[in-house]
Design a protein around this motif. Sequence first.
Motif, PDB file in Angstrom:
ATOM      1  N   ASN A  93      50.756  41.524  40.206  1.00  0.00           N
ATOM      2  CA  ASN A  93      49.565  41.819  41.404  1.00  0.00           C
ATOM      3  C   ASN A  93      47.591  41.644  40.662  1.00  0.00           C
ATOM      4  O   ASN A  93      47.155  43.477  41.300  1.00  0.00           O
ATOM      5  N   THR A  94      47.510  41.715  39.535  1.00  0.00           N
ATOM      6  CA  THR A  94      46.710  42.653  38.634  1.00  0.00           C
ATOM      7  C   THR A  94      45.489  42.619  39.528  1.00  0.00           C
ATOM      8  O   THR A  94      45.346  40.844  39.502  1.00  0.00           O
ATOM      9  N   GLY A  96      45.643  46.131  41.117  1.00  0.00           N
ATOM     10  CA  GLY A  96      46.695  46.254  42.665  1.00  0.00           C
ATOM     11  C   GLY A  96      45.914  46.781  42.765  1.00  0.00           C
ATOM     12  O   GLY A  96      44.971  47.516  42.730  1.00  0.00           O
TER      13      GLY A  96
END
Length: 164
Positions: A93-94, A96
């Motif tokens: 989920n870059t 985050g």
Amino acid sequence: MNSRIGVSEGAPTNAPVPVEVKRLAHGKGLDLPAYATDGAAGMDVVSAEDITLEPGARHPVATGLALAIPHGFEIQVRPRSGLALKHGITVPNTPGTIDSDYRGELKVILINHGAEAFAIKRGDRVAQLVLAPVVQAAWQEVDELDATERGAGGFGSTGGHAKL
């Protein structure tokens, strides 16, 4: 004046922002997140656990830390480029986001995109943390949006590799 807009000569340009950190019991003895070089944007954060990530597997890696991020900031969790290139280990989920009102343990979600199992040992650097300012939006609903040259052109509408 410095070449940076509005910065006077000699004025600090990157004054550190204090962030409270609580070391949890399983984080004892581990290094706090730290910048590897003077020019680094991200701080390396380490694992507080031993795990093995099988190919395709995801895991929230414990850091043994809880934070009190100042209001108006977030911490972005980003992959380490060496782990991504050499082993296919990344943050799915870059980047985050750790919000300023979260007080639980900081965990780093990692995924193994590589072909082999990857062992992470307690104390291994697993990700980078970037402290970043947050600007919140104030929605203004309108009947029409202003016109632009691009208009409603979506994915790929500005070119890309097909034009090469």
